[in-house]
Design an enzyme around this catalytic site. Sequence first.
Site, PDB file in Angstrom:
ATOM      1  N   GLY A  16       0.845  -1.761   0.083  1.00  0.00           N
ATOM      2  CA  GLY A  16      -0.170   0.199  -0.064  1.00  0.00           C
ATOM      3  C   GLY A  16       1.031   1.763  -0.070  1.00  0.00           C
ATOM      4  O   GLY A  16       2.404   1.408  -0.228  1.00  0.00           O
TER       5      GLY A  16
ATOM      6  N   PRO B 249       2.652   4.352   1.021  1.00  0.00           N
ATOM      7  CA  PRO B 249       3.092   5.206   2.516  1.00  0.00           C
ATOM      8  C   PRO B 249       2.262   5.556   3.131  1.00  0.00           C
ATOM      9  O   PRO B 249       1.272   6.461   3.039  1.00  0.00           O
ATOM     10  CB  PRO B 249       4.288   5.662   1.906  1.00  0.00           C
ATOM     11  CG  PRO B 249       4.361   5.782   0.419  1.00  0.00           C
ATOM     12  CD  PRO B 249       3.704   5.055   0.066  1.00  0.00           C
TER      13      PRO B 249
ATOM     14  N   THR C 137       0.469   4.970   5.143  1.00  0.00           N
ATOM     15  CA  THR C 137      -1.874   3.648   5.418  1.00  0.00           C
ATOM     16  C   THR C 137      -1.213   2.928   6.386  1.00  0.00           C
ATOM     17  O   THR C 137      -2.623   1.850   6.828  1.00  0.00           O
ATOM     18  CB  THR C 137      -1.733   3.375   4.271  1.00  0.00           C
ATOM     19  OG1 THR C 137      -1.051   2.038   4.220  1.00  0.00           O
ATOM     20  CG2 THR C 137      -2.162   4.379   2.791  1.00  0.00           C
TER      21      THR C 137
ATOM     22  N   LYS D  43       0.604  -0.252   7.522  1.00  0.00           N
ATOM     23  CA  LYS D  43       1.169  -1.346   7.124  1.00  0.00           C
ATOM     24  C   LYS D  43       2.032  -1.942   8.932  1.00  0.00           C
ATOM     25  O   LYS D  43       2.052  -3.007   8.723  1.00  0.00           O
ATOM     26  CB  LYS D  43       2.166  -1.668   6.067  1.00  0.00           C
ATOM     27  CG  LYS D  43       1.268  -1.327   4.430  1.00  0.00           C
ATOM     28  CD  LYS D  43       2.271  -1.271   3.753  1.00  0.00           C
ATOM     29  CE  LYS D  43       3.338  -0.426   2.988  1.00  0.00           C
ATOM     30  NZ  LYS D  43       2.665   0.739   3.119  1.00  0.00           N
TER      31      LYS D  43
ATOM     32  N   GLU E   9      -8.777  32.890  -8.204  1.00  0.00           N
ATOM     33  CA  GLU E   9     -10.074  31.169  -7.125  1.00  0.00           C
ATOM     34  C   GLU E   9     -11.093  31.829  -7.149  1.00  0.00           C
ATOM     35  O   GLU E   9     -11.093  30.744  -7.425  1.00  0.00           O
ATOM     36  CB  GLU E   9      -9.425  32.230  -5.608  1.00  0.00           C
ATOM     37  CG  GLU E   9      -7.688  31.843  -5.460  1.00  0.00           C
ATOM     38  CD  GLU E   9      -7.082  30.537  -6.238  1.00  0.00           C
ATOM     39  OE1 GLU E   9      -7.439  29.699  -5.996  1.00  0.00           O
ATOM     40  OE2 GLU E   9      -6.125  30.279  -6.233  1.00  0.00           O
TER      41      GLU E   9
ATOM     42  N   ASP F 237      -2.574  24.569 -12.003  1.00  0.00           N
ATOM     43  CA  ASP F 237      -3.296  24.062 -12.498  1.00  0.00           C
ATOM     44  C   ASP F 237      -3.261  23.630 -13.893  1.00  0.00           C
ATOM     45  O   ASP F 237      -3.822  22.961 -14.280  1.00  0.00           O
ATOM     46  CB  ASP F 237      -4.751  25.458 -12.771  1.00  0.00           C
ATOM     47  CG  ASP F 237      -4.924  26.507 -11.691  1.00  0.00           C
ATOM     48  OD1 ASP F 237      -4.808  25.852 -10.719  1.00  0.00           O
ATOM     49  OD2 ASP F 237      -5.197  27.420 -11.632  1.00  0.00           O
TER      50      ASP F 237
END
EC number: 3.4.24.-
Length: 627
Positions: A209, A211, A213, A215, A433, A509
Amino acid sequence: MNEVKTPKKPLIYYYVIVLLVLMLFNWLVSPALFSPKIEEVDYGVFLSMAEDKNLSEVQVTDTEIVFADNGQPPKFYKTGRMNDIFLVDRLWDAGITEFGSPIVEQMSPFLSAILSWVIPLVIFIVAGQLLSRYMMKKMGGIGGMGNAMSFGKSNAKVYVPSKEGIRFSDVAGEDEAKELLTEIVDYLHNPQRYAEIGATIPKGALLVGPPGTGKTLLARAVAGEAHVPFFSISGSEFVEMFVGMGAAKVRDLFKQANEKAPCIVFIDEIDTIGKKRDGAGAIGGNDEREQTLNQLLTEMDGFDAKKGVIILAATNRPESLDPALLRPGRFDRRIPVELPDLAGREAILKVHAKKVKISDDVDFSAIAKAAAGASGAELANMVNEAALRAVRSGRKVVTQADLEESVEVVIAGYQKKNKILTDHEKMVVAYHETGHALVAALQTASAPVTKITIIPRTSGALGYTMQVEQNDHNLMTKEELENKIATYTGGRVAEDLIFHSITTGAANDIEQATKLARAMVTRFGMSDDFGMVALETVGNQYLGGDTSLACSPETATEIDKKVIHVVKTQYAKAEALLKSHMKELNALSQYLYSKETITGEEFMGILSQMEQKQDEAGEKKEEKEEP
């Protein structure tokens, strides 16, 4: 789980030992131990003892006279030699016929050499070894020498079961992974149930998985639930500067594991030693790494799973592992540990919130929605950042505002207070924005806008627009992706429409829009010209998702044209939307300029009021036009 650590003695402990040994040695080799005590007396005492014939032995040198009386045992004396011309006659009269030889036995040259050279050398060698071992343990080795001097020891951290250890209840958001690991725990508790039916537990389980998460946390939770010793070691600790040392560490690790069975061995970042072998050997490759991998494969084949030794490993680069390592009989089970969903994020936030004082009115669901795509480690960091913000504000509990700000800190960085924008720059950012937010709001199937700000952040952003999905979104249609690209272009469109010039503020963007458009063409099959053809492959889905083209140069040129066409089309759509809502764009931008930060509710409220007024004005106009 409690880590078992060897008690470390302070450095002064070794200095005291060396000092005591040296003092003892000095006392042992002292002449007082090997020579009798000699009393210094006046020359008249010597003359008196000579006249009384109370001399047993005499040694005459150029500077002094050493003599002994007739006692048992004799006492030894010495006096300075005087210019006595009758000295020889006096000695003959006293019965002394030999007075040139030493009367005190000297130490043998062999014993003197041992005491003077050998013993001090041994003491300093032993002291040096003790000090060097202490320093290596204290500093963890300098440039890898600390590990090299361990001579094949695995240096694995050993955790023993404890009542305060990590349990599955401490790990949230990974229900599927916990369910798969529960079987391993059950086997360690009740191995006879599996033996009766002839089933064997998987020798190894690979946790895969992104980094952060959890483990490593899951592996420790398995050991905590099973109440067995837990060996933890990183794959990088097997890589040594000397050939053969990594393989020796693997042998030592499995030897310790067999001695403490049943137990769990956890190898973190196994891709360090488990990479695919290219056959280059020592030329162009790392022969030491391959030897370590070969030894690991051999050990996993050699040990008996019935003893209860379970191998767990974790990696975020599964595609780089050697196929021999992943075959059945070694790592039989592959357990995905993915980023948590909405319910998982909320559960993780609640677990970490137990460690801090939280206000009763905190809405974890809203925070979980705002933190879409965050890992467990990032969510834990958000809770901690919220607690730190509460302390800085002088409050004793964490509020909803603290958590909302912590989400922005993790995503966009801290507010950059020393970043001062000119009035013109501030206005450009406000229109930029607002352009993003307005395009998103005017399109259907777009995530709602929750916050707009023009306060610069430490990540480099001069402002940002936050959109939050109300629910987990696992599938996206072509129209939704096109809407996202249009939203990305909205900022640049607003700048061009209002100021008739463009700035560097749209750099991120442009990058995001181009990446999304390319994925639509090359990976998602959303191009009519190419259809369902994979033209690009993802190199590592867990570490950035780097891609590489899998097509001819001519096709790559066509792909570029299609990507440009997609972005231009959505740019034109955003331009049309903003041109038809210029009043809203100006009003919202001016409001954002004055407030600097507005919520999604404020934004939608102003937009709804303006649209309602326009509708009412349109209705009145229609009424006037009626005959």
